[in-house]
Design a protein around this motif. Structure first.
Motif, PDB file in Angstrom:
ATOM      1  N   UNK A   1       0.821  -1.205   0.000  1.00 12.64           N
ATOM      2  CA  UNK A   1       0.000   0.000   0.000  1.00 12.64           C
ATOM      3  C   UNK A   1       0.859   1.261   0.000  1.00 12.64           C
ATOM      4  N   UNK A   2       1.846   1.312   0.889  1.00 16.27           N
ATOM      5  CA  UNK A   2       2.713   2.484   0.978  1.00 16.27           C
ATOM      6  C   UNK A   2       3.502   2.685  -0.316  1.00 16.27           C
ATOM      7  N   UNK A   3       3.941   1.595  -0.936  1.00 15.74           N
ATOM      8  CA  UNK A   3       4.658   1.699  -2.208  1.00 15.74           C
ATOM      9  C   UNK A   3       3.774   2.205  -3.327  1.00 15.74           C
ATOM     10  N   UNK A   4       2.508   1.774  -3.340  1.00 15.75           N
ATOM     11  CA  UNK A   4       1.586   2.261  -4.373  1.00 15.75           C
ATOM     12  C   UNK A   4       1.345   3.760  -4.217  1.00 15.75           C
ATOM     13  N   UNK A   5       1.174   4.213  -2.990  1.00 12.62           N
ATOM     14  CA  UNK A   5       0.984   5.648  -2.750  1.00 12.62           C
ATOM     15  C   UNK A   5       2.250   6.420  -3.127  1.00 12.62           C
ATOM     16  N   UNK A   6       3.414   5.865  -2.799  1.00 13.98           N
ATOM     17  CA  UNK A   6       4.673   6.529  -3.132  1.00 13.98           C
ATOM     18  C   UNK A   6       4.867   6.613  -4.642  1.00 13.98           C
TER      19      UNK A   6
ATOM     20  N   UNK B   1       5.274   9.743  -7.048  1.00  8.94           N
ATOM     21  CA  UNK B   1       6.383   9.812  -7.996  1.00  8.94           C
ATOM     22  C   UNK B   1       5.894  10.172  -9.398  1.00  8.94           C
ATOM     23  N   UNK B   2       4.783   9.598  -9.809  1.00 11.04           N
ATOM     24  CA  UNK B   2       4.224   9.927 -11.131  1.00 11.04           C
ATOM     25  C   UNK B   2       3.820  11.404 -11.198  1.00 11.04           C
ATOM     26  N   UNK B   3       3.246  11.906 -10.122  1.00  8.05           N
ATOM     27  CA  UNK B   3       2.874  13.324 -10.094  1.00  8.05           C
ATOM     28  C   UNK B   3       4.123  14.203 -10.147  1.00  8.05           C
TER      29      UNK B   3
END
Length: 128
Positions: free
Chosen positions: A76-81, A85-87
């Motif tokens: 979950x934390x990696x997906x949010x990170x 990163x994409x933004x």
């Protein structure tokens, strides 16, 4: 008959013809413009993004009370990170985004290795 690299010079005998440069080491600036990124990636930005992402993953990894919780919180934390990163790639600092992406991939790899190690040791899939 003379060699093609030499031409006869009546005053000095035989002299080599001037060579045209190969282009390997240009002596003048290029004829076309060189385009550069307006916001170049810096080492400090990559390090800052990596440090923040490492802290983020550790913070969420510590929320899990067992291996299943650790793996799920890390995913979950990696997906949010990665979303952050994409933004950042789109509108922010690309160096920070690179550091976030690299450390997140490393954190996911560690979580996958721990899950695989437990699975190989017990024969039971730990994420169900």
């Amino acid at each position: 008959m003379t060699h093609p690299a030499f031409r006869p010079d009546p005053a000095a005998g035989m002299r080599p013809m001037p060579r045209t440069p190969s282009g390997l080491f240009p002596s003048a600036p290029p004829a076309q413009p060189t385009y550069r990124e307006p916001h170049q990636v810096s080492g400090a930005g990559v390090a800052a993004g990596g440090a923040v992402a490492a802290g983020w993953l550790v913070l969420f990894g510590l929320l899990g009370s067992d291996l299943t919780g650790y793996a799920r919180w890390t995913l979950f934390a990696g997906a949010v990170a990665w979303l952050a990163s994409f933004v950042l790639v789109r509108v922010g600092d690309r160096g920070v985004a690179t550091g976030i992406a690299i450390v997140t991939a490393g954190g996911w790899s560690i979580a996958a290795a721990v899950v695989a190690l437990r699975w190989s040791g017990t024969g039971d899939w730990p994420l169900w």
